[in-house]
Design a protein around this motif. Sequence first.
Motif, PDB file in Angstrom:
ATOM      1  N   UNK A  22      -0.655  17.490 -12.492  1.00 14.62           N
ATOM      2  CA  UNK A  22      -0.595  18.922 -12.192  1.00 14.62           C
ATOM      3  C   UNK A  22       0.432  19.630 -13.076  1.00 14.62           C
ATOM      4  N   UNK A  23       1.566  18.999 -13.260  1.00 15.42           N
ATOM      5  CA  UNK A  23       2.610  19.568 -14.110  1.00 15.42           C
ATOM      6  C   UNK A  23       2.109  19.676 -15.551  1.00 15.42           C
ATOM      7  N   UNK A  24       1.447  18.655 -16.042  1.00 19.77           N
ATOM      8  CA  UNK A  24       0.913  18.672 -17.410  1.00 19.77           C
ATOM      9  C   UNK A  24      -0.140  19.775 -17.562  1.00 19.77           C
ATOM     10  N   UNK A  72       0.663   9.394  -5.738  1.00 22.27           N
ATOM     11  CA  UNK A  72       1.106  10.766  -5.523  1.00 22.27           C
ATOM     12  C   UNK A  72       1.928  11.269  -6.716  1.00 22.27           C
ATOM     13  N   UNK A  73       2.802  10.431  -7.239  1.00 24.47           N
ATOM     14  CA  UNK A  73       3.617  10.794  -8.408  1.00 24.47           C
ATOM     15  C   UNK A  73       2.718  11.056  -9.620  1.00 24.47           C
ATOM     16  N   UNK A  74       1.731  10.200  -9.832  1.00 29.98           N
ATOM     17  CA  UNK A  74       0.804  10.385 -10.954  1.00 29.98           C
ATOM     18  C   UNK A  74       0.025  11.691 -10.803  1.00 29.98           C
ATOM     19  N   UNK A 122       0.810  -1.227   0.000  1.00 25.13           N
ATOM     20  CA  UNK A 122       0.000   0.000   0.000  1.00 25.13           C
ATOM     21  C   UNK A 122       0.846   1.280   0.000  1.00 25.13           C
ATOM     22  N   UNK A 123       1.999   1.236   0.672  1.00 26.35           N
ATOM     23  CA  UNK A 123       2.874   2.419   0.684  1.00 26.35           C
ATOM     24  C   UNK A 123       3.394   2.695  -0.722  1.00 26.35           C
ATOM     25  N   UNK A 124       3.824   1.677  -1.420  1.00 24.46           N
ATOM     26  CA  UNK A 124       4.308   1.840  -2.800  1.00 24.46           C
ATOM     27  C   UNK A 124       3.178   2.336  -3.696  1.00 24.46           C
ATOM     28  N   UNK A 125       1.980   1.808  -3.515  1.00 27.13           N
ATOM     29  CA  UNK A 125       0.819   2.249  -4.306  1.00 27.13           C
ATOM     30  C   UNK A 125       0.507   3.719  -4.023  1.00 27.13           C
ATOM     31  N   UNK A 126       0.586   4.128  -2.758  1.00 27.97           N
ATOM     32  CA  UNK A 126       0.326   5.527  -2.396  1.00 27.97           C
ATOM     33  C   UNK A 126       1.370   6.455  -3.020  1.00 27.97           C
ATOM     34  N   UNK A 127       2.624   6.043  -3.001  1.00 25.75           N
ATOM     35  CA  UNK A 127       3.690   6.843  -3.622  1.00 25.75           C
ATOM     36  C   UNK A 127       3.456   6.954  -5.130  1.00 25.75           C
ATOM     37  N   UNK A 128       3.099   5.862  -5.763  1.00 22.77           N
ATOM     38  CA  UNK A 128       2.827   5.877  -7.208  1.00 22.77           C
ATOM     39  C   UNK A 128       1.646   6.793  -7.525  1.00 22.77           C
TER      40      UNK A 128
END
Length: 148
Positions: free
Chosen positions: A28-30, A21-23, A13-19
């Motif tokens: 936002x950048x796009x 957040x990155x997405x 779940x931590x890895x999924x949450x980080x992914x």
Amino acid sequence: MCWTEYISAIGIPIIAAIAAWIAFRQSQIARNKLKLDLFDKRMEVYSAVREALGCITRQGNLTQEQQLQYLQGTRTARWVFGIEVAHYLDEALWHKIVDLELHNTMSKEPSGPERTKHIQKRAEVFKWLVQQYKDFDALVAEYLELRH
């Protein structure tokens, strides 16, 4: 259950949450990049109009080359500003630029009532065009504000 199983269960779940957040940040950048690109396109149109108004204010007319630059510079207005601004540029402002050219030409005619009429009309059109610095700015202000 051993501690490695707990860490393994929490790690996914931590890895999924980080992914996620990155997405989210990439989206936002796009979106901000799209805003900047649209702002740049709008600024090109804005600059073309301001340049034309500046030439009219300085010279009292636009040369054929300057008229062409205005038309080329404003051709994308419908797509980046919308129909209201495009209509203003194509109908109101462009027609006054053409009227100014006519009145400039006709005011060079020999003295007479027709020449006097064109001199008066030229002054009216010129005043209207100078006023467009403020009017055009007010019309496009909402499009040129960078908001987050």
